[in-house]
Design an enzyme around this catalytic site. Structure first.
Site, mmCIF file in Angstrom:
data_model
loop_
_atom_site.group_PDB
_atom_site.id
_atom_site.type_symbol
_atom_site.label_atom_id
_atom_site.label_comp_id
_atom_site.label_asym_id
_atom_site.label_seq_id
_atom_site.Cartn_x
_atom_site.Cartn_y
_atom_site.Cartn_z
ATOM 1 N N CYS A 224 25.464 6.397 -14.304
ATOM 2 C CA CYS A 224 25.515 5.065 -14.920
ATOM 3 C C CYS A 224 25.753 4.002 -13.856
ATOM 4 C CB CYS A 224 26.606 5.022 -15.986
ATOM 5 S SG CYS A 224 26.772 3.409 -16.754
ATOM 6 N N CYS B 182 28.042 1.115 -14.845
ATOM 7 C CA CYS B 182 29.469 1.472 -14.902
ATOM 8 C C CYS B 182 30.047 1.550 -13.486
ATOM 9 C CB CYS B 182 29.687 2.824 -15.574
ATOM 10 S SG CYS B 182 28.673 3.117 -17.018
ATOM 11 N N ASP B 183 29.293 2.124 -12.553
ATOM 12 C CA ASP B 183 29.887 2.501 -11.267
ATOM 13 C C ASP B 183 29.303 1.790 -10.052
ATOM 14 O OD1 ASP B 183 31.446 4.329 -12.668
ATOM 15 O OD2 ASP B 183 29.916 5.883 -12.553
#
Ligand code: FAD
Ligand code: NAP
Length: 327
Positions: A136, A139-140
């Site tokens: 992701c 997300c990261d």
């Protein structure tokens, strides 16, 4: 003592399919309960710009899903933060058990559990998951400012992730096993124009290499698919974007499946192999897998459920009456 909630329609999943089913089932006065699962809002919460949702030239995925949730709620859908861990479809009313301990009894069930990211299955991928290996980018990606990153895959997700990661990374290498991307042309065009992205064709990930203390990624070893030659590429982050598999755990031993795990539905409907159980969205669709098609199937599932309940005498709609009021 465990609480038991009874409902005419239980919707499992809170992606575009689930929330749209929630809107339609509510407007059909079926007072549905929707259980959100571990990822409220579904896959679109893991992306940024969505440019193909009709009516919005550009909308942030998470914002769109917040709006869909609010829409379903406003129509009267009860939305519950729980995860269904067990589903008994052997008799009606169907029974679903939530992680919270709540038991849901439903006359009809709409399955909208979507899909989850696939992994390559390499031991080194597993070892560094959460410590440099991710599925992701939104997300990261932030953790890799000024670093070199690799993305594995050649579909829309891989290309979008590579483009998004250029906001942070000094360089992104897109590693693909062929020399042709299956992503949309507009995305490929942007990828090819990006000065920060370098595609590496005909290669697959062989191993993620890193340190143990602290656990972290330093490089990847990639293998040429024809020659088998191994090359090491420095990278602090590895984003695996090789597709998604249907989240069928609750029903894989009970319902008919197709194409390696997608829930089968009768052509032109959302009826599964168990009467009263309907499936919508990525869980059933190996072909299109889009937000708008998922939402469309969510609508169909609610209308199919309404028709089914009317025929069973479980809903206050005459069997021959036209299905839910639309618009
Ligand atoms: P999902 O969105 O997968 O949602 C599944 C839901 O089921 C989740 O809420 C989850 O919590 C819930 N669930 C699962 N198991 C359980 C359980 N046991 N109990 C309760 N709930 C459960 N499509 C586009 O059209 N445009 C785009 O720009 C686009 N961008 C994308 C970007 C990325 C990075 C990804 C991964 C996908 C993208 N897609 C895009 C595809 C799109 O997101 C999917 O087609 C769509 O989200 C599928 O919707 P769905 O409702 O079937 O399921
Ligand atoms: P996908 O379209 O299935 O693509 C997966 C990619 O990973 C393919 O390029 C595939 O290679 C590669 N791959 C698969 N297994 C591999 C392995 N073991 N090793 C190396 N490479 C491997 O998956 P996706 O990109 O996640 O997209 C899923 C769905 O969501 C699609 O329908 C897509 O359109 C949709 N989506 C839409 C948008 C958008 O509309 N903007 C954005 C994201 C996703 P091959 O090409 O060789 O098969």
């Amino acid at each position: 003592m465990a609480e038991t909630r009874k409902t005419k329609v239980l919707i499992i999943g809170s992606g575009p399919a689930g929330y749209t089913a929630g809107v339609y089932a509510s407007r059909a006065m079926l007072e549905p309960i929707l259980v959100q699962g571990i990822e409220p809002g579904g896959q679109l919460t893991t992306t940024t710009e969505v440019e193909n949702w009709p009516g919005d030239t550009e909308v942030q995925g998470p914002d769109l899903m917040v709006r869909m949730e609010a829409h379903a709620k406003a129509m009267g859908c009860e939305i519950i933060g729980d995860i269904i861990s067990d589903l008994d479809l052997s008799q009606r009313p169907f029974t679903a058990k939530g992680d919270s301990g709540t038991v849901y009894e439903a006359d009809a069930v709409i399955l909208a559990t979507g899909a989850r990211a696939k992994w390559l299955g390499l031991p080194s991928e597993d070892k560094f998951k959460g410590f440099g290996v991710s599925a992701c980018a939104t997300c990261d990606g932030f953790f890799y400012r000024g670093q070199e990153i690799v993305v594995i895959g050649g579909g829309n997700t891989a290309v979008e992730e590579a483009l998004f990661l250029t906001n942070f990374a000094s360089k992104v290498t897109l590693i693909h096993r062929r020399d042709e991307l299956r992503a949309e042309k507009i995305l490929i065009d942007r990828l090819m124009k990006s000065p920060k992205i370098e595609p590496l064709w005909h290669h697959v990930l062989d191993e993620v290499v890193g340190t143990d203390a602290p656990l972290g990624v330093e490089a990847v070893r990639v293998k040429h698919v024809d020659t088998g030659e191994i090359t090491e590429i420095p990278a602090k982050g590895v984003f695996v974007a090789i597709g998604h598999a249907p989240a069928n755990e609750l029903v894989k031993d009970v319902l008919e499946l197709h194409n390696g795990g997608y829930v089968s539905v009768k052509p032109g409907s959302t009826e599964t192999s168990v009467p009263g159980v309907f499936a919508a969205g990525d869980l059933t669709d190996h072909k299109y897998r889009q937000a708008v098609t998922s939402a469309g199937m969510g609508c169909m599932a609610a209308l199919d459920a309404e028709r089914f309940l009317a025929e069973q005498g479980d809903a206050e709609v005459a069997p021959d009456a036209p299905v839910a009021v639309v618009g």
